[in-house]
Design a protein around this motif. Sequence first.
Motif, PDB file in Angstrom:
ATOM      1  N   GLY A  18       0.818  -1.209   0.000  1.00 44.11           N
ATOM      2  CA  GLY A  18       0.000   0.000   0.000  1.00 44.11           C
ATOM      3  C   GLY A  18       0.852   1.259   0.000  1.00 44.11           C
ATOM      4  O   GLY A  18       0.565   2.221  -0.727  1.00 44.11           O
ATOM      5  N   THR A  21       2.330   1.742  -3.407  1.00 43.28           N
ATOM      6  CA  THR A  21       1.307   2.234  -4.337  1.00 43.28           C
ATOM      7  C   THR A  21       1.116   3.739  -4.162  1.00 43.28           C
ATOM      8  O   THR A  21       1.036   4.483  -5.145  1.00 43.28           O
ATOM      9  CB  THR A  21      -0.018   1.492  -4.108  1.00 43.28           C
ATOM     10  OG1 THR A  21       0.208   0.090  -4.254  1.00 43.28           O
ATOM     11  CG2 THR A  21      -1.069   1.940  -5.094  1.00 43.28           C
ATOM     12  N   GLY A  22       1.047   4.196  -2.924  1.00 44.22           N
ATOM     13  CA  GLY A  22       0.943   5.627  -2.665  1.00 44.22           C
ATOM     14  C   GLY A  22       2.158   6.385  -3.163  1.00 44.22           C
ATOM     15  O   GLY A  22       2.039   7.474  -3.747  1.00 44.22           O
ATOM     16  N   VAL A  69      -2.857   8.064   0.701  1.00 40.39           N
ATOM     17  CA  VAL A  69      -2.522   6.652   0.923  1.00 40.39           C
ATOM     18  C   VAL A  69      -1.269   6.526   1.795  1.00 40.39           C
ATOM     19  O   VAL A  69      -1.213   5.693   2.707  1.00 40.39           O
ATOM     20  CB  VAL A  69      -2.347   5.917  -0.423  1.00 40.39           C
ATOM     21  CG1 VAL A  69      -1.768   4.523  -0.221  1.00 40.39           C
ATOM     22  CG2 VAL A  69      -3.675   5.831  -1.151  1.00 40.39           C
ATOM     23  N   THR A  73      -0.979   4.811   5.437  1.00 38.25           N
ATOM     24  CA  THR A  73       0.014   3.767   5.718  1.00 38.25           C
ATOM     25  C   THR A  73       0.826   4.128   6.958  1.00 38.25           C
ATOM     26  O   THR A  73       1.126   3.264   7.784  1.00 38.25           O
ATOM     27  CB  THR A  73       0.947   3.573   4.507  1.00 38.25           C
ATOM     28  OG1 THR A  73       0.150   3.218   3.378  1.00 38.25           O
ATOM     29  CG2 THR A  73       1.962   2.492   4.764  1.00 38.25           C
ATOM     30  N   ASP A  80      -5.651   2.964   7.796  1.00 36.72           N
ATOM     31  CA  ASP A  80      -5.123   2.667   6.461  1.00 36.72           C
ATOM     32  C   ASP A  80      -6.064   1.745   5.689  1.00 36.72           C
ATOM     33  O   ASP A  80      -6.198   1.866   4.468  1.00 36.72           O
ATOM     34  CB  ASP A  80      -3.721   2.073   6.539  1.00 36.72           C
ATOM     35  CG  ASP A  80      -3.652   0.797   7.380  1.00 36.72           C
ATOM     36  OD1 ASP A  80      -4.536   0.588   8.224  1.00 36.72           O
ATOM     37  OD2 ASP A  80      -2.699   0.023   7.187  1.00 36.72           O
ATOM     38  N   ASN A  84      -7.437   2.970   2.209  1.00 40.79           N
ATOM     39  CA  ASN A  84      -7.097   2.178   1.022  1.00 40.79           C
ATOM     40  C   ASN A  84      -8.345   1.700   0.294  1.00 40.79           C
ATOM     41  O   ASN A  84      -8.405   1.727  -0.937  1.00 40.79           O
ATOM     42  CB  ASN A  84      -6.221   0.989   1.401  1.00 40.79           C
ATOM     43  CG  ASN A  84      -4.811   1.399   1.771  1.00 40.79           C
ATOM     44  OD1 ASN A  84      -4.337   2.458   1.370  1.00 40.79           O
ATOM     45  ND2 ASN A  84      -4.147   0.570   2.542  1.00 40.79           N
ATOM     46  N   THR A  87     -10.179   4.792  -1.296  1.00 42.03           N
ATOM     47  CA  THR A  87      -9.351   5.292  -2.394  1.00 42.03           C
ATOM     48  C   THR A  87      -9.409   4.341  -3.577  1.00 42.03           C
ATOM     49  O   THR A  87      -9.451   4.777  -4.728  1.00 42.03           O
ATOM     50  CB  THR A  87      -7.902   5.472  -1.911  1.00 42.03           C
ATOM     51  OG1 THR A  87      -7.890   6.341  -0.778  1.00 42.03           O
ATOM     52  CG2 THR A  87      -7.037   6.075  -2.998  1.00 42.03           C
ATOM     53  N   ALA A  88      -9.413   3.055  -3.302  1.00 45.54           N
ATOM     54  CA  ALA A  88      -9.503   2.055  -4.377  1.00 45.54           C
ATOM     55  C   ALA A  88     -10.808   2.214  -5.143  1.00 45.54           C
ATOM     56  O   ALA A  88     -10.811   2.210  -6.383  1.00 45.54           O
ATOM     57  CB  ALA A  88      -9.397   0.646  -3.794  1.00 45.54           C
ATOM     58  N   LEU A 126      -4.915  -1.503  -4.188  1.00 47.47           N
ATOM     59  CA  LEU A 126      -5.308  -0.859  -2.929  1.00 47.47           C
ATOM     60  C   LEU A 126      -6.496  -1.557  -2.278  1.00 47.47           C
ATOM     61  O   LEU A 126      -6.571  -1.639  -1.051  1.00 47.47           O
ATOM     62  CB  LEU A 126      -5.621   0.620  -3.165  1.00 47.47           C
ATOM     63  CG  LEU A 126      -4.418   1.526  -3.340  1.00 47.47           C
ATOM     64  CD1 LEU A 126      -4.858   2.934  -3.693  1.00 47.47           C
ATOM     65  CD2 LEU A 126      -3.554   1.534  -2.091  1.00 47.47           C
TER      66      LEU A 126
END
Length: 151
Positions: A18, A21-22, A69, A73, A80, A84, A87-88, A126
């Motif tokens: 995660g 990814t951020g 993100v 985290t 988180d 996540n 946001t996904a 995510l």
Amino acid sequence: MAHTPVNHPARPIYRAIGGLTGLYLVVFGVLGVIASLGDEFFAQDDTKALGQGTNLAFSLLSILIGALVLAGTALGRNRDVAINQYTAYGLMVIAMFSLAFLQTDANILNFSVATVVVTMLLGLVLLMVGMYGKVGTEEDQKAWQDARLLL
């Protein structure tokens, strides 16, 4: 949610994924801002960053989402997980909207097919990270285990 695992053994790995990814979203956004400086906010041209179509609006949105993100985290403790997951969902909605209007004037974020694929992939990553990163007490874990065994 009784169907998501609590205290999954690979939770630290998912949390790291995660965070990466951020970080990717922030790096993409910064490179996109650099590439689209001087253009209009919702420009629809051939500006690319990391092989994906972008404009100043989507670059700034990517920085904002990536920072969110990364903050989730860093905070952890199920914040988180919520960040996540939501946001996904947001990234997948943006990708589907952009795919639907790819070749029209409604493509306000200057998406290309590659951008749609990467955005959808980031959303799915995510979502996976959000589903396996949940922490809880031993009672929560026992309740999840019992519910899982009943199915």
